[in-house]
Design a protein around this motif. Structure first.
Motif, mmCIF file in Angstrom:
data_model
loop_
_atom_site.group_PDB
_atom_site.id
_atom_site.type_symbol
_atom_site.label_atom_id
_atom_site.label_comp_id
_atom_site.label_asym_id
_atom_site.label_seq_id
_atom_site.Cartn_x
_atom_site.Cartn_y
_atom_site.Cartn_z
ATOM 1 N N GLU B 60 97.312 104.866 3.598
ATOM 2 C CA GLU B 60 96.280 105.697 2.986
ATOM 3 C C GLU B 60 95.725 105.055 1.712
ATOM 4 O O GLU B 60 94.527 105.007 1.512
ATOM 5 C CB GLU B 60 96.882 107.082 2.684
ATOM 6 C CG GLU B 60 95.884 108.206 2.625
ATOM 7 C CD GLU B 60 94.883 108.191 3.794
ATOM 8 O OE1 GLU B 60 93.695 108.378 3.524
ATOM 9 O OE2 GLU B 60 95.299 107.959 4.952
ATOM 10 N N GLN B 64 91.667 103.627 0.428
ATOM 11 C CA GLN B 64 90.926 104.199 -0.697
ATOM 12 C C GLN B 64 90.502 103.163 -1.727
ATOM 13 O O GLN B 64 89.750 103.469 -2.651
ATOM 14 C CB GLN B 64 91.792 105.257 -1.382
ATOM 15 C CG GLN B 64 92.130 106.433 -0.487
ATOM 16 C CD GLN B 64 93.041 107.412 -1.185
ATOM 17 O OE1 GLN B 64 93.587 107.112 -2.236
ATOM 18 N NE2 GLN B 64 93.194 108.587 -0.605
ATOM 19 N N ARG B 110 90.241 105.371 -6.972
ATOM 20 C CA ARG B 110 90.571 105.647 -5.581
ATOM 21 C C ARG B 110 89.361 106.302 -4.911
ATOM 22 O O ARG B 110 88.908 107.358 -5.352
ATOM 23 C CB ARG B 110 91.771 106.595 -5.473
ATOM 24 C CG ARG B 110 93.051 105.948 -5.963
ATOM 25 C CD ARG B 110 94.245 106.836 -5.705
ATOM 26 N NE ARG B 110 95.366 106.386 -6.525
ATOM 27 C CZ ARG B 110 96.518 107.038 -6.672
ATOM 28 N NH1 ARG B 110 96.698 108.190 -6.033
ATOM 29 N NH2 ARG B 110 97.476 106.556 -7.439
ATOM 30 N N GLU B 112 88.613 108.384 -2.829
ATOM 31 C CA GLU B 112 88.973 109.569 -2.031
ATOM 32 C C GLU B 112 87.726 110.331 -1.609
ATOM 33 O O GLU B 112 86.664 110.184 -2.199
ATOM 34 C CB GLU B 112 89.844 110.517 -2.861
ATOM 35 C CG GLU B 112 91.177 109.920 -3.248
ATOM 36 C CD GLU B 112 92.162 111.008 -3.663
ATOM 37 O OE1 GLU B 112 92.607 111.759 -2.783
ATOM 38 O OE2 GLU B 112 92.483 111.092 -4.862
ATOM 39 N N ARG B 113 87.889 111.185 -0.611
ATOM 40 C CA ARG B 113 86.816 112.075 -0.236
ATOM 41 C C ARG B 113 86.452 112.933 -1.455
ATOM 42 O O ARG B 113 87.340 113.485 -2.106
ATOM 43 C CB ARG B 113 87.287 112.984 0.911
ATOM 44 C CG ARG B 113 86.180 113.450 1.848
ATOM 45 C CD ARG B 113 86.787 113.916 3.164
ATOM 46 N NE ARG B 113 87.859 114.889 2.943
ATOM 47 C CZ ARG B 113 87.637 116.198 2.726
ATOM 48 N NH1 ARG B 113 86.418 116.683 2.722
ATOM 49 N NH2 ARG B 113 88.649 117.018 2.535
ATOM 50 N N ARG B 118 88.804 116.660 -7.615
ATOM 51 C CA ARG B 118 89.366 115.364 -7.206
ATOM 52 C C ARG B 118 88.486 114.271 -7.788
ATOM 53 O O ARG B 118 87.265 114.368 -7.728
ATOM 54 C CB ARG B 118 89.374 115.223 -5.678
ATOM 55 C CG ARG B 118 90.435 116.020 -4.997
ATOM 56 C CD ARG B 118 91.746 115.247 -4.951
ATOM 57 N NE ARG B 118 92.854 116.173 -4.744
ATOM 58 C CZ ARG B 118 94.113 115.886 -5.011
ATOM 59 N NH1 ARG B 118 94.446 114.704 -5.493
ATOM 60 N NH2 ARG B 118 95.061 116.766 -4.810
ATOM 61 N N ARG B 120 87.455 110.059 -8.341
ATOM 62 C CA ARG B 120 87.547 108.692 -7.820
ATOM 63 C C ARG B 120 87.841 107.716 -8.947
ATOM 64 O O ARG B 120 88.390 106.653 -8.724
ATOM 65 C CB ARG B 120 86.236 108.319 -7.127
ATOM 66 C CG ARG B 120 86.048 109.100 -5.841
ATOM 67 C CD ARG B 120 84.653 108.918 -5.267
ATOM 68 N NE ARG B 120 84.568 109.483 -3.929
ATOM 69 C CZ ARG B 120 83.435 109.722 -3.290
ATOM 70 N NH1 ARG B 120 82.284 109.432 -3.872
ATOM 71 N NH2 ARG B 120 83.440 110.238 -2.095
#
Lengths: 451, 451
Positions: B60, B64, B110, B112-113, B118, B120
């Protein structure tokens, strides 16, 4: 297990702990000074959308940019802090109050050819004052005061801030009939310090068709001992020129009130700082003993910060310090003050008893008193422990043996002088704090080769 | 001119000035606390060679990663601060002293979605203690003290540090004959809080062939009210288990000496913190009123920091705070202390005379006295000036009119109370400094929903 060779990319500064502490000290002086002048810290992303970051860029800069895609996004790493500021101010215009004063100390990225003293990742330390529609001239007069306070705060004395006004240069060119070749003339004049007056004149005359007597006149004015006086004869002939002289006069007049001593600044009519961006006062700062380094703090007044993003007129004035390069130069020149502690801790606590509780309690008390304390509990011989203390260059070691614990004292050893004394446990943090404050009282830089 | 729409990438936190000041305060508490415990600041590059950064990564995480080429170089942005630390320690091993204690507060990346809350690009705030070959257990006992000091320093009271030891889990699995399915069992147990005991047991029995009575036994021990007591019956049957219990007992015993109150930590045998990396004590920290946030400070003891780069055994213990996410949560929950000043300046100096020199001199004196002063000289109406003061939420405004200048005073207005008084110019910086210190005395966080 197959191993990968650990390495750091060339052009990326990575410091050892003692150096990093020296770097942090320099950074703190910069941030602290900027804050005293009412600048607010900003922290924008390192990555921006390429179309945003490159709205203005072109030529050499664009080639150096770290640009890549992630999924569908075309991304780029910021190459300075000005473009992100322009984006920020355009984007958040309604939420900001103007004049907007911000500082940003952050890493920027340029894939330059690797070269000693050149960095691909480096810190810039910028301040800018942005107006909404207009911005008072006094802001341009305050900038040299900030430069002065910053550099003296670092411990530098032998530097000079050079000031000019772009309106004067543009006005002079207009008056002398040189507007068409203004860019070429400016670039040539910029080489005065490097190649000398004679060669500059030759280039002006031969390459750019400047009449000989005009070149003489221009060079005489730009290098006059009393620059403001030398400009007098041109007054009344060009509106921009007159305004430039007025602005420069105002800036110089207020510099004294701002506390900048006369020998730390000079009007220098040869300074241009690039062709397009600046429109008023421009600044350079040189280290008198290290002219080869070039300007260590530059900037100026501009009329349109964010014209690529908004139709709002956002004039401003700002300066930038290439912090990583400046630090590199200071280190190379041996100018970082070697007397300041660079250890991770103020005191290394060495327990000499089975039960560690008294040592832990002592370290806890030190920390509560603002003393940076490291507890050393590795099962090593005494000599190895003292070796460690030497290597991390900790200023004090605290011994806590049976005797000390029984008597409620700590034996505190000054690692510089070798002196050791017993201090009551409840007095020790204060005792240490005082000594540590004295040790750290110097400036990050110490000039060694004063003339 | 064709314009580009100014925007900031989604998943990248970009704060307004007042928020940024709140963020800086939180960061300063973290850095300041880490320094009190003798951790040295590090600053490694954001970009590393891909082969170095990805020596260990996979799955994972690798998907990313921001990875790209520049010229011939295969580069990547760091996705945590642990891999760069491993590289740093392997690379500079001979120049470092061990135990090596470093902190780093830096941005990591990262892809990420994108999702609310969240990021990035986000800050991690890490501390690690690295030993060369060995590292004393006391370092594992000190970590909760640092967490405690950090969070109380921020102003939090309602949090709990959960502690476990991986050797105990591994030992228990061995004793109960579950070594083969250890990974699956651990992952399932990790869901206890989320899905409850019944479902966990069902998964253990049905999916992973754990005998029913073994599952019962395991769940009973792991959730026992007196965990250390419940472990007693297993002693003497597995060496690793016994060592784990011993280590956990030592850590708990010394926590008191380190000043961590009993209600701020708890042994929790269900905590694992991933499968591969940790080998001893592990930590999680939860906000009691916001369990939905999960752990806000986690870490543990590991045996091999840099095995991908060196054959040197480098055991260590460390913790990490996801600073950007923590700040986001605190802000969302309204927990940032609204009483602390967030203005760029302590005092806004408003000159009301033609000659600005007295106002400039006053601002200069304020700065010399450590008071952050902004000079406001834009030619605006009085009301617009006061509006500006309100909008930047500056705590004090200094008026300097003809009267004040003639009498050697400044009129200082407290913008919160509206009170205004005349203070002698030479007293004013001290007067302001005192008031400002009182205003800033609170912690960055204020818990509002105490039970």
């Amino acid at each position: 297990m197959e191993r990968v060779k650990a390495r750091t990319l060339s052009g990326f500064m990575e410091l050892l702990p003692a150096q990093q502490n020296q770097f942090e000290r320099v950074r703190e002086v910069l941030a602290g000074t900027y804050e005293l002048y009412g600048f607010t810290p900003l922290d924008t992303p390192v990555i921006e959308a390429s179309e945003v970051l490159l709205a203005k860029a072109g030529g050499e800069t664009e080639k150096q940019i770290y640009r890549f895609t992630k999924g569908d996004s075309d991304l780029a790493l910021r190459f300075d802090l000005t473009v992100p500021l322009a984006k920020y101010v355009a984007l958040h215009h309604n939420e900001l109050s103007f004049p907007f004063r911000r500082y940003q100390i952050g890493k920027v990225y340029r894939g330059e050819r690797a070269q000693r003293g050149r960095f691909r990742e480096f810190y810039q330390a910028d301040i800018d004052v942005i107006g909404d529609g207009s911005l008072d001239i006094i802001n341009e007069a305050e900038i040299p005061a900030i430069i002065y306070k910053t550099f003296t705060g670092l411990g530098l004395e032998r530097f000079r801030i050079r000031i000019n006004n772009r309106k004067i240069l543009n006005g002079l060119f207009a008056i002398l009939g040189l507007t068409q070749q203004a860019g070429d003339v400016m670039r040539t004049i910029d080489k005065l310090e490097k190649i000398g007056e004679e060669k500059v004149k030759a280039i002006l005359v031969e390459d750019f068709a400047v009449p000989g007597e005009v070149a003489d006149k221009l060079l005489a004015v730009l290098q006059a001992g009393d620059p403001l006086g030398a400009l007098e004869e041109f007054r009344g002939r060009d509106e921009g020129f007159d305004r430039g002289v007025e602005e420069l006069t105002t800036v110089v007049r207020y510099l004294g009130a701002f506390g900048v001593p006369g020998d730390h600044f000079a009007v220098d009519l040869t300074i241009a700082r690039g062709l397009d961006y600046y429109t008023g006062t421009v600044y350079e700062t040189v280290l008198l003993d290290h002219p080869e380094v070039g300007s260590v703090c530059s900037g100026g007044r501009y009329d349109n910060l964010a014209e690529y993003y908004t139709d709002k007129q956002l004039p401003g004035v700002g300066i930038s310090i290439g912090l990583t390069r400046l630090f590199y130069v200071l280190q190379e020149q041996g100018m970082l003050n070697p007397d300041l502690p660079t250890a991770p801790a103020d005191v290394l606590v060495l327990p000499m008893t089975e039960d560690l509780s008294p040592a832990i309690a002592f370290a806890t008390a030190c920390r509560a008193g603002g003393v940076r304390a490291q507890l050393y509990t590795e099962p090593k011989k005494f000599k190895a422990k003292m070796n460690y203390a030497d290597k991390i260059a900790v200023p004090f070691v605290a011994f806590l043996g049976e005797d000390e614990v029984a008597n409620g004292v700590a034996s505190l050893k000054d690692m510089r002088s070798g002196a050791q004394e017993k201090v009551a446990l409840d007095q020790a943090p204060g005792w240490l704090k005082e000594k540590i404050a004295a040790l750290g009282a110097g400036t990050p830089i110490r000039e060694t080769d004063r003339e």
